[in-house]
Design a protein around this motif. Structure first.
Motif, mmCIF file in Angstrom:
data_model
loop_
_atom_site.group_PDB
_atom_site.id
_atom_site.type_symbol
_atom_site.label_atom_id
_atom_site.label_comp_id
_atom_site.label_asym_id
_atom_site.label_seq_id
_atom_site.Cartn_x
_atom_site.Cartn_y
_atom_site.Cartn_z
ATOM 1 N N ALA A 80 0.667 -1.036 0.019
ATOM 2 C CA ALA A 80 -0.073 0.097 -0.298
ATOM 3 C C ALA A 80 0.680 1.213 -0.014
ATOM 4 N N ALA A 81 1.744 0.717 0.959
ATOM 5 C CA ALA A 81 2.803 2.727 1.100
ATOM 6 C C ALA A 81 3.534 2.983 -0.903
ATOM 7 N N TYR A 82 3.861 1.385 -1.367
ATOM 8 C CA TYR A 82 4.365 1.903 -3.315
ATOM 9 C C TYR A 82 3.371 2.356 -3.909
ATOM 10 N N LEU A 83 2.441 2.335 -3.480
ATOM 11 C CA LEU A 83 1.273 2.707 -4.073
ATOM 12 C C LEU A 83 0.802 3.900 -3.882
ATOM 13 N N ILE A 84 0.881 3.966 -2.613
ATOM 14 C CA ILE A 84 0.118 5.066 -2.895
ATOM 15 C C ILE A 84 1.344 6.676 -2.978
ATOM 16 N N TRP A 85 3.156 5.783 -2.806
ATOM 17 C CA TRP A 85 3.807 6.919 -2.657
ATOM 18 C C TRP A 85 4.581 6.700 -4.700
ATOM 19 N N LEU A 86 3.994 5.639 -5.442
ATOM 20 C CA LEU A 86 3.965 5.964 -6.822
ATOM 21 C C LEU A 86 2.240 7.150 -7.463
ATOM 22 N N GLY A 87 1.114 6.796 -6.809
ATOM 23 C CA GLY A 87 0.469 7.897 -6.895
ATOM 24 C C GLY A 87 0.934 9.429 -6.438
ATOM 25 N N ILE A 88 1.456 9.959 -5.616
ATOM 26 C CA ILE A 88 2.079 10.958 -5.732
ATOM 27 C C ILE A 88 3.271 11.135 -6.049
ATOM 28 N N LYS A 89 4.292 10.511 -6.993
ATOM 29 C CA LYS A 89 4.606 10.931 -7.721
ATOM 30 C C LYS A 89 4.429 10.740 -8.852
ATOM 31 N N THR A 90 3.253 10.257 -9.300
ATOM 32 C CA THR A 90 2.875 10.816 -11.327
ATOM 33 C C THR A 90 1.764 11.605 -11.045
ATOM 34 N N PHE A 91 1.586 12.144 -9.590
ATOM 35 C CA PHE A 91 0.207 13.462 -8.735
ATOM 36 C C PHE A 91 1.348 14.197 -9.576
ATOM 37 N N ARG A 92 2.843 14.738 -8.295
ATOM 38 C CA ARG A 92 3.087 15.473 -9.146
ATOM 39 C C ARG A 92 3.976 16.008 -10.814
ATOM 40 N N SER A 93 4.036 14.648 -11.405
ATOM 41 C CA SER A 93 4.968 14.299 -12.359
ATOM 42 C C SER A 93 4.899 15.459 -13.550
ATOM 43 N N GLN A 94 5.696 15.696 -14.062
ATOM 44 C CA GLN A 94 5.535 17.432 -15.605
ATOM 45 C C GLN A 94 5.916 15.868 -16.617
ATOM 46 N N THR A 95 6.109 15.082 -16.388
ATOM 47 C CA THR A 95 6.937 14.300 -17.840
ATOM 48 C C THR A 95 5.450 13.744 -18.663
ATOM 49 N N THR A 96 5.843 13.814 -19.977
ATOM 50 C CA THR A 96 5.220 13.839 -20.991
ATOM 51 C C THR A 96 5.951 13.041 -22.449
ATOM 52 N N ASN A 128 -0.030 -6.920 -3.487
ATOM 53 C CA ASN A 128 -0.535 -7.233 -3.523
ATOM 54 C C ASN A 128 -0.634 -8.239 -2.220
ATOM 55 N N PRO A 129 -0.757 -8.085 -0.872
ATOM 56 C CA PRO A 129 -0.535 -10.093 -0.274
ATOM 57 C C PRO A 129 -1.765 -10.824 -0.585
ATOM 58 N N LYS A 130 -3.144 -10.234 -0.728
ATOM 59 C CA LYS A 130 -4.799 -10.755 -0.995
ATOM 60 C C LYS A 130 -3.947 -11.688 -2.445
ATOM 61 N N ALA A 131 -3.004 -11.146 -2.884
ATOM 62 C CA ALA A 131 -2.687 -12.328 -4.298
ATOM 63 C C ALA A 131 -2.802 -13.211 -4.194
ATOM 64 N N LEU A 132 -1.330 -13.650 -3.207
ATOM 65 C CA LEU A 132 -1.134 -14.995 -2.086
ATOM 66 C C LEU A 132 -2.167 -16.511 -1.980
ATOM 67 N N LEU A 207 -4.819 -1.100 1.885
ATOM 68 C CA LEU A 207 -4.408 -0.556 3.321
ATOM 69 C C LEU A 207 -5.565 -1.402 4.607
ATOM 70 N N ALA A 208 -6.591 -0.968 3.732
ATOM 71 C CA ALA A 208 -8.281 -1.038 4.344
ATOM 72 C C ALA A 208 -8.609 -2.872 4.441
ATOM 73 N N THR A 209 -7.718 -3.646 3.345
ATOM 74 C CA THR A 209 -8.370 -5.161 3.351
ATOM 75 C C THR A 209 -8.159 -6.080 4.516
ATOM 76 N N ARG A 210 -8.994 -6.515 4.751
ATOM 77 C CA ARG A 210 -8.820 -7.592 6.085
ATOM 78 C C ARG A 210 -8.410 -8.619 5.381
ATOM 79 N N ARG A 211 -7.954 -9.788 5.899
ATOM 80 C CA ARG A 211 -7.560 -10.947 5.887
ATOM 81 C C ARG A 211 -9.265 -11.708 5.734
ATOM 82 N N ALA A 212 -9.695 -12.772 4.583
ATOM 83 C CA ALA A 212 -10.637 -13.934 4.677
ATOM 84 C C ALA A 212 -10.375 -14.540 6.134
ATOM 85 N N THR A 213 -11.841 -15.032 7.002
ATOM 86 C CA THR A 213 -11.430 -15.619 8.346
ATOM 87 C C THR A 213 -12.392 -16.634 8.248
#
Length: 213
Positions: A80-96, A128-132, A207-213
């Motif tokens: 989740a931390a990596y996806l959020i970091w990637l989101g912030i980086k993409t949001f601020r990107s001026q690259t095209t 995503n650990p849920k993929a495992l 980040l809000a996901t939970r394991r299936a119980t």
């Protein structure tokens, strides 16, 4: 494994792979920012992560995550931390990829190496650990317990990887057709902001996901 079982598996894979997610968004964003060829490097990283996830599930890591709340939370938080970091980086990107240098300029535009995009795809695809957990529960439904396990696993895994890579490739090539519309720097910045927001949202939802119980 019978033909009918394989066709059922193929239909299930199609539904899963065609569902929008972080890897699909990543490939489309990279295609517009760096070009479709570079986006394929990220796609290759993503399918490598998928294959690794399937192998780890087969080796029992999925069962470990299902049993350990701590292990599941650590992997979930990292992804989740990596996806959020990637989101912030993409949001601020001026690259095209459409940026044009002035005719009298001797500068060249910075080129993102394919290796870096491959690693990005590897991380997003395995974030995503849920993929495992999913593959641990998903694969056994299509395996014939009376037949050799390894050949069946090879068929199922190669089918999933091939389908995933094909869809990501089509996304990368297809979104490149939007190039004429997004040649405007302002439009590209808005695309980056929307993509960045979606990456951040996906990270937050993970980040809000939970394991299936």
């Amino acid at each position: 494994m019978s033909l009918s079982t394989y066709l059922l598996y193929l239909a299930a894979v199609a539904l899963l792979v065609l569902s929008p997610g972080p890897t699909m968004l990543m490939c489309m964003t990279n295609s517009l920012q760096h070009g479709p060829r570079k986006a394929l490097a990220a796609a290759a990283g993503s399918v490598t992560a998928v294959l690794g996830t399937m192998l780890l599930s087969a080796l029992g890591l999925g069962a470990l995550l299902a049993a350990s709340e701590t292990a599941f939370w650590v992997l979930k938080a990292a992804g989740a931390a990596y996806l959020i970091w990637l989101g912030i980086k993409t949001f601020r990107s001026q690259t095209t990829v459409f940026d044009e240098m002035p005719a009298n300029s001797t500068q060249t535009k910075a080129v993102v190496p394919a290796r870096k995009l491959y690693i990005q795809g590897l991380i997003v695809g395995g974030s995503n650990p849920k993929a495992l957990l999913f593959f641990t529960a998903f694969f056994p439904q299509f395996l014939d317990p009376t037949a050799a396990w390894a050949p069946q696993f090879a068929v199922l895994a190669s089918t999933f990887v091939a389908f995933e890579f094909t869809v990501l490739t089509l996304c990368a090539l297809g979104v490149a057709r939007l190039a004429p519309v997004l040649r405007s720097g302002a439009r590209m910045r808005w695309f980056n902001r929307i993509s960045g927001g979606l990456f951040t949202l996906m990270g937050t939802l993970l980040l809000a996901t939970r394991r299936a119980t």
